[in-house]
Write a protein that holds these residues in place. Structure first.
Motif, PDB file in Angstrom:
ATOM      1  N   VAL A 251       0.861  -1.183   0.000  1.00 49.85           N
ATOM      2  CA  VAL A 251       0.000   0.000   0.000  1.00 49.85           C
ATOM      3  C   VAL A 251       0.895   1.230   0.000  1.00 49.85           C
ATOM      4  N   ASP A 252       0.692   2.122  -0.952  1.00 49.76           N
ATOM      5  CA  ASP A 252       1.494   3.341  -1.047  1.00 49.76           C
ATOM      6  C   ASP A 252       1.153   4.307   0.077  1.00 49.76           C
ATOM      7  N   THR A 253       2.195   4.955   0.591  1.00 43.25           N
ATOM      8  CA  THR A 253       2.021   5.968   1.633  1.00 43.25           C
ATOM      9  C   THR A 253       2.731   7.250   1.200  1.00 43.25           C
ATOM     10  N   ALA A 254       2.637   8.266   2.033  1.00 43.82           N
ATOM     11  CA  ALA A 254       3.415   9.479   1.835  1.00 43.82           C
ATOM     12  C   ALA A 254       4.873   9.186   2.211  1.00 43.82           C
ATOM     13  N   GLU A 255       5.719  10.193   2.153  1.00 43.64           N
ATOM     14  CA  GLU A 255       7.165   9.991   2.276  1.00 43.64           C
ATOM     15  C   GLU A 255       7.595   9.557   3.676  1.00 43.64           C
ATOM     16  N   THR A 256       8.418   8.540   3.703  1.00 41.07           N
ATOM     17  CA  THR A 256       9.055   7.933   4.874  1.00 41.07           C
ATOM     18  C   THR A 256       8.078   7.549   5.993  1.00 41.07           C
ATOM     19  N   PRO A 257       7.307   6.490   5.753  1.00 41.60           N
ATOM     20  CA  PRO A 257       6.416   5.985   6.809  1.00 41.60           C
ATOM     21  C   PRO A 257       7.215   5.347   7.939  1.00 41.60           C
ATOM     22  N   TYR A 258       6.717   5.497   9.142  1.00 33.32           N
ATOM     23  CA  TYR A 258       7.412   4.937  10.303  1.00 33.32           C
ATOM     24  C   TYR A 258       6.438   4.148  11.172  1.00 33.32           C
ATOM     25  N   GLY A 259       5.913   4.749  12.232  1.00 32.52           N
ATOM     26  CA  GLY A 259       5.007   4.028  13.127  1.00 32.52           C
ATOM     27  C   GLY A 259       3.705   3.654  12.448  1.00 32.52           C
ATOM     28  N   ILE A 260       3.165   2.477  12.803  1.00 33.92           N
ATOM     29  CA  ILE A 260       1.934   1.988  12.185  1.00 33.92           C
ATOM     30  C   ILE A 260       1.114   1.242  13.225  1.00 33.92           C
ATOM     31  N   ALA A 261      -0.214   1.345  13.124  1.00 28.00           N
ATOM     32  CA  ALA A 261      -1.096   0.633  14.061  1.00 28.00           C
ATOM     33  C   ALA A 261      -2.505   0.559  13.496  1.00 28.00           C
ATOM     34  N   TYR A 262      -3.222  -0.462  13.912  1.00 30.36           N
ATOM     35  CA  TYR A 262      -4.665  -0.546  13.674  1.00 30.36           C
ATOM     36  C   TYR A 262      -5.383   0.213  14.783  1.00 30.36           C
ATOM     37  N   ASP A 263      -6.653   0.550  14.549  1.00 30.70           N
ATOM     38  CA  ASP A 263      -7.479   0.971  15.675  1.00 30.70           C
ATOM     39  C   ASP A 263      -7.921  -0.285  16.427  1.00 30.70           C
ATOM     40  N   SER A 264      -8.591  -0.119  17.542  1.00 32.09           N
ATOM     41  CA  SER A 264      -8.903  -1.260  18.401  1.00 32.09           C
ATOM     42  C   SER A 264      -9.864  -2.256  17.753  1.00 32.09           C
TER      43      SER A 264
ATOM     44  N   GLY B  81      -9.849  -2.884  14.495  1.00 28.85           N
ATOM     45  CA  GLY B  81      -9.227  -3.412  13.290  1.00 28.85           C
ATOM     46  C   GLY B  81      -9.850  -2.885  12.015  1.00 28.85           C
ATOM     47  N   GLU B  82     -10.539  -1.762  12.097  1.00 30.97           N
ATOM     48  CA  GLU B  82     -11.234  -1.216  10.933  1.00 30.97           C
ATOM     49  C   GLU B  82     -10.406  -0.220  10.149  1.00 30.97           C
ATOM     50  N   ARG B  83      -9.468   0.450  10.842  1.00 27.53           N
ATOM     51  CA  ARG B  83      -8.639   1.457  10.178  1.00 27.53           C
ATOM     52  C   ARG B  83      -7.169   1.234  10.504  1.00 27.53           C
ATOM     53  N   ILE B  84      -6.314   1.686   9.606  1.00 23.82           N
ATOM     54  CA  ILE B  84      -4.866   1.609   9.778  1.00 23.82           C
ATOM     55  C   ILE B  84      -4.320   3.026   9.815  1.00 23.82           C
ATOM     56  N   PHE B  85      -3.500   3.314  10.805  1.00 24.88           N
ATOM     57  CA  PHE B  85      -2.905   4.636  10.964  1.00 24.88           C
ATOM     58  C   PHE B  85      -1.399   4.532  10.706  1.00 24.88           C
ATOM     59  N   VAL B  86      -0.856   5.481   9.948  1.00 24.22           N
ATOM     60  CA  VAL B  86       0.566   5.475   9.603  1.00 24.22           C
ATOM     61  C   VAL B  86       1.141   6.874   9.805  1.00 24.22           C
ATOM     62  N   ALA B  87       2.218   6.965  10.583  1.00 23.90           N
ATOM     63  CA  ALA B  87       2.918   8.234  10.752  1.00 23.90           C
ATOM     64  C   ALA B  87       3.978   8.354   9.667  1.00 23.90           C
ATOM     65  N   THR B  88       3.858   9.365   8.827  1.00 22.30           N
ATOM     66  CA  THR B  88       4.834   9.571   7.745  1.00 22.30           C
ATOM     67  C   THR B  88       5.708  10.764   8.110  1.00 22.30           C
ATOM     68  N   ASN B  89       6.970  10.492   8.342  1.00 23.19           N
ATOM     69  CA  ASN B  89       7.896  11.451   8.925  1.00 23.19           C
ATOM     70  C   ASN B  89       8.097  12.696   8.056  1.00 23.19           C
ATOM     71  N   LYS B  90       8.695  12.521   6.894  1.00 22.84           N
ATOM     72  CA  LYS B  90       9.026  13.693   6.077  1.00 22.84           C
ATOM     73  C   LYS B  90       7.802  14.362   5.472  1.00 22.84           C
ATOM     74  N   ALA B  91       6.749  13.596   5.261  1.00 23.33           N
ATOM     75  CA  ALA B  91       5.521  14.174   4.715  1.00 23.33           C
ATOM     76  C   ALA B  91       4.753  14.952   5.782  1.00 23.33           C
ATOM     77  N   LYS B  92       5.101  14.751   7.058  1.00 23.96           N
ATOM     78  CA  LYS B  92       4.453  15.443   8.170  1.00 23.96           C
ATOM     79  C   LYS B  92       2.942  15.187   8.176  1.00 23.96           C
ATOM     80  N   LEU B  93       2.596  13.914   8.019  1.00 22.26           N
ATOM     81  CA  LEU B  93       1.193  13.523   7.972  1.00 22.26           C
ATOM     82  C   LEU B  93       0.944  12.285   8.825  1.00 22.26           C
ATOM     83  N   LEU B  94      -0.245  12.195   9.401  1.00 19.40           N
ATOM     84  CA  LEU B  94      -0.751  10.943   9.936  1.00 19.40           C
ATOM     85  C   LEU B  94      -1.794  10.473   8.934  1.00 19.40           C
ATOM     86  N   GLN B  95      -1.483   9.386   8.229  1.00 16.71           N
ATOM     87  CA  GLN B  95      -2.386   8.887   7.204  1.00 16.71           C
ATOM     88  C   GLN B  95      -3.289   7.797   7.770  1.00 16.71           C
ATOM     89  N   VAL B  96      -4.525   7.749   7.275  1.00 17.16           N
ATOM     90  CA  VAL B  96      -5.503   6.780   7.757  1.00 17.16           C
ATOM     91  C   VAL B  96      -6.063   6.010   6.565  1.00 17.16           C
TER      92      VAL B  96
END
Length: 374
Positions: free
Chosen positions: A267-280, A282-297
């Motif tokens: 799955v493509d993300t914004a630049e330099t993804p790091y931390g990742i987790a599901y919600d409790s 399991g319906e959504r996935i959260f990704v912290a993208t460092n250089k893009a300065k975004l929390l993607q869902v």
């Protein structure tokens, strides 16, 4: 005589009734004075807190009711990074980079219980029962990582570059490291398999995800990520145990693996993804993208992107609050923890946390890039 006796008994009864009324009135007047003490004693104190490791200091404690930093814990060492709580929340285990140890903190007193040597450059910490599992990076060099797509440095046959990392297993009851599991060079993320029998780790230096038997330490499987992207970082199992996710910092994507650790898609993300987790759920996935300065869902079934939340600088790790209503994102170079509404997916507040916040966990435990809810 009969009337006189009856009159005396009547007067006595009236006197007794008056005395009883007086005593009752006094008791009622005393109650307001006692009420505040009773209220303080019986009112349950808020135990929902977040612990935030700060690389240039100790661990900041955030009261989740007020979203304010209430105190700082001294880990008696430099370079705090990964951190994890025991299931009862009584001990906090913090990896300290500079002395190759973990600091065990009594959360009730805030005092250091013990420092336990685990290996060079400890990174992630995960706790299962009375045991802490700590990844390390013995081959890691100082300075920033190379840029994506840049030519790698020439191999100078330095043996240290090829040193496999160790996952230290620490017995928290004994207060000592009892054994190690050999990973790849520069181990990063640590996750437990759904059945709790295997350890899944990301190895950023050789672009692999490896699976190990916890009891024996044997290598069960190696998954190469190079054809999808390099520098695997975050690793997370879904709440139902059916899938595993791993972010590829130099691939700008995350891989999806089935329960047998076969890669089934990217799955493509914004630049330099790091931390990742599901919600409790399991319906959504959260990704912290460092250089893009975004929390993607992302939608956890379709993997379609739901929303991007603008954040701060060098945001690596995050946690839901125990009620699952908010997300706490540690942004190191912003000296802040961003508070994000988990439903509206909007930043609602920034909590100032100085000295380079690195990771965040909560108690009671919640889903996050460093932890799973129990």
């Amino acid at each position: 005589m009969l009337n006189s006796s009856l009159a005396r008994r009547t007067r006595t009864s009236l006197w007794m009734l008056a005395l009883l009324a007086s005593v009752t009135a006094c008791n009622k007047q005393e109650e307001p004075a006692a009420a505040p003490e009773s209220a303080v004693t019986e009112a349950p104190a808020s135990t929902a807190v977040a612990y935030v490791s700060t690389q240039d200091a100790g661990v900041s404690v955030i009261d989740l009711a007020t979203m304010q930093v209430t105190k700082s814990l001294d880990v008696k060492a430099q370079g705090p990074r990964g951190l994890a709580l025991t299931d009862d929340g009584k001990q906090l285990v913090v990896a300290t980079r500079e002395n190759g140890s973990v600091s065990v903190i009594d959360t009730a007193t805030g005092e250091l219980v013990k420092q336990i040597e685990v290996g060079k450059n400890p990174e992630f910490v995960r706790v299962s029962g009375n045991y802490a599992f700590v990844s390390s990076e013995p081959s890691s060099k100082a300075g920033p990582p190379p840029k994506p797509g840049s030519k790698p440095e020439e191999d100078d046959d330095d043996d240290e570059e090829k040193v496999p990392a160790k996952i230290a297993i620490v017995d928290l009851t004994k207060g000592e490291k009892i054994r190690e599991i050999t990973g790849g060079p520069e181990t990063e993320g640590v996750e437990f398999s759904a059945d709790g029998k295997q350890l899944v780790i990301t190895n950023e230096a050789d672009n692999t995800v490896t699976v190990h038997n916890i009891e024996t330490g044997d290598l069960v499987k190696t998954i190469s990520t190079h054809e999808y992207g390099d520098r695997p970082r975050g690793i997370k199992v879904s709440p139902d145990g059916s899938t595993y996710l791993a972010t590829l910092e130099f691939g700008n994507k995350f891989i999806v693996m089935d329960k047998d650790f076969n890669v089934v898609r990217t799955v493509d993300t914004a630049e330099t993804p790091y931390g990742i987790a599901y919600d409790s759920k399991g319906e959504r996935i959260f990704v912290a993208t460092n250089k893009a300065k975004l929390l993607q869902v992302f939608d956890a079934k379709t993997f379609e992107k739901i929303k991007e939340v603008p954040t701060g600088n060098r945001c690596w790790h995050f946690s839901f609050t125990p009620d699952n209503k908010q997300v706490l994102l540690a942004c190191g170079k912003s000296d802040a923890v961003f508070v994000i509404d988990a439903d509206k997916l909007e930043v609602t507040k920034q909590v100032e946390v100085k000295n380079m916040p690195w990771g965040v966990v909560t108690f009671p435990k919640a889903m996050g890039s460093l932890e799973n809810a129990k």
